[in-house]
Write an enzyme that holds these catalytic residues in place. Sequence first.
Site, mmCIF file in Angstrom:
data_model
loop_
_atom_site.group_PDB
_atom_site.id
_atom_site.type_symbol
_atom_site.label_atom_id
_atom_site.label_comp_id
_atom_site.label_asym_id
_atom_site.label_seq_id
_atom_site.Cartn_x
_atom_site.Cartn_y
_atom_site.Cartn_z
ATOM 1 N N GLY A 230 0.837 -1.197 0.000
ATOM 2 C CA GLY A 230 0.000 0.000 0.000
ATOM 3 C C GLY A 230 0.864 1.235 0.000
ATOM 4 C CB CYS B 96 5.265 -4.193 0.051
ATOM 5 S SG CYS B 96 5.999 -2.592 -0.299
ATOM 6 C CE1 TYR B 97 1.328 0.992 5.648
ATOM 7 C CE2 TYR B 97 -0.270 -0.800 5.740
ATOM 8 C CZ TYR B 97 0.205 0.404 6.214
ATOM 9 O OH TYR B 97 -0.437 1.031 7.256
ATOM 10 C CG HIS C 61 5.539 -5.923 -4.521
ATOM 11 N ND1 HIS C 61 4.244 -5.699 -4.128
ATOM 12 C CD2 HIS C 61 6.236 -4.808 -4.167
ATOM 13 C CE1 HIS C 61 4.150 -4.506 -3.577
ATOM 14 N NE2 HIS C 61 5.352 -3.952 -3.580
ATOM 15 C CD GLU D 138 2.593 -8.683 -5.129
ATOM 16 O OE1 GLU D 138 3.366 -9.429 -4.508
ATOM 17 O OE2 GLU D 138 2.352 -7.512 -4.777
ATOM 18 C CG ASP E 110 -13.725 -6.783 -20.778
ATOM 19 O OD1 ASP E 110 -13.048 -7.800 -20.982
ATOM 20 O OD2 ASP E 110 -13.224 -5.661 -20.592
ATOM 21 C CE LYS F 15 -9.517 -6.449 -22.057
ATOM 22 N NZ LYS F 15 -10.780 -5.740 -22.107
#
Length: 540
Positions: free
Chosen positions: A84, A111-112, A199, A201, A257, A396
């Site tokens: 964050g 992280c945060y 991170h 991810e 979408d 997506k």
Amino acid sequence: MPKSTRNLKFPPFTIKPPEQKEKQGVKLDIVLVLDFGGQYCHLIARRIRENSVYSEIVSNEITPEEIKALDHKYNVKGLILSGGPKSVYEEDAPKINKKILELGIPILGLCYGHQLLAHLLGGEVEPAKSKEFGITYATIIEPIAILKGLGKNEKVWMSHGDTVFSIPPGEFEVLARTKNTPVAAFRHKAKPIYGLQWHPEVVHTENGIQMIRNFIFEICKCKPGWSMKDFIGKAVNEIKSIVGEGKAIIALSGGIDSSTATLLAAKALGQNLAAIFVDHGFMRENEPELIRQTFQKMGFHFIAVNARKRFLEKLKEVTDPETKRKIIGEEFIRVFEEEAEKIGAEYLIQGTIYPDRIESGFRRFSEKIKTHHNVAGLPTKIKFKAIIEPLRDLYKDEVRKVAEMLGLPKELVHRQPFPGPGLAVRIIGKITSEKISIVKKADSIVREEIERSGQQDRLWQYFAVLTDTKSTGVKGDCRAYGYTVAIRIVESKEAMTASFAKIPYQILEKISTRITNEIPQVTRVVYDITHKPPATIEWE
Ligand code: XMP
């Protein structure tokens, strides 16, 4: 009142149902991601789902009781505190309810989240002397638990101002450090509490997936059981439970979408759904006809509305991009309301996906980038009972998987993304009929040449933008003062970041020659060589 072309018959619903394993009675394992507003928060949940474990984003303010209450539906096996933008010392810094740490559920701070855990447990967190942004190398002190199977030196991706300088007292230990961060990873020796400053991810952390797998499988002991098919069942049930015996309309633009959301909604509601396609006049060349042909035969109630005049009228003197998006969002809703009233529909379904929401700044602690018309572009007063967004948590490429499973035609599944406000946000400055026809023609040339060259599979988007810059040219020995068209061609995975594509010069040359030859009002063509960030993909 816009003209509308209606299917007068209501043909039977014919969409193929996906093979759906009945999972009644079997509770799925879930890992909850507590949202602290980080740009990559949602990627964490996505990476977990990619490993066949279900994951959802929840507010950082979730209480221990709420977590326990989830137990009737899922086995809550792990908690991840996301990154964050705040510092733990800021007055309004987001926190967690400390009692969550006593639940005994494995917890990982990133992280945060890593700094917050260290801070709450009594460690020392301070602003870093040298901030770390981007690739960093971490020295792994102990390749155990969350870091199991990793090497001595790991390429990791950092983006932080504060740093953990010392671990909390008690049975904590440091697992990794970097040049500027003495506690880059830590754990409690007896309790399942972990923190990583980097991170895992994001793809730039080379073995990030291994770290996430270590957490979900080794530490949380999750059993893989989630698949995209589960998503379809869940989304269909959600739509059914909200709409009940009522009627809904879906905003169908023909893009991947909204087309996917339409198939889901049709599965849920059958004859109680009407798909409304609004031709606002900013579609690509031949697109309205193509959409009509494709969806008219799909077996649900399809309504095409020609609203070109009213959109152009509303946008006449508008130059500001955010105002354009707001006006378009508002006008869309008005058309939908009118159509819904005609058929007695009370619910609106939209194909909004996750990046649309995050960039519109829907979360408390995240930044607004631009107003995606189907999210923050909506007027505050609308006549619908509810807006349902079944794809709101997907990216997506996840939507493409769902679309394939639902049997959407391949040509639609692999179409490049196209923004809801269409070419209106690719005409910089005032919109006129002349400019619409210029950008339409330029866009079709870009598409033709890219598709002829076979480059399209590696590209995220390729299109033309009509800038509001005019420049001097020479055509047929005469001075010409005409428009400048910019070509935007990007590679991307999720549209959150993108790189301009290194297109061979011969292809660019062909595009430029055709545009200046075939569109008399254009005297110059430029190629946009900006990545995202700092630019966005669309120009407005
Ligand atoms: P940006 O320009 O924000 O675009 O980097 C990211 C992706 O989103 C598409 N886009 C939109 N899609 N409504 C949409 O449905 C919008 O208002 C909108 N604006 C941008 C864009 O084409 C790109 O793929």
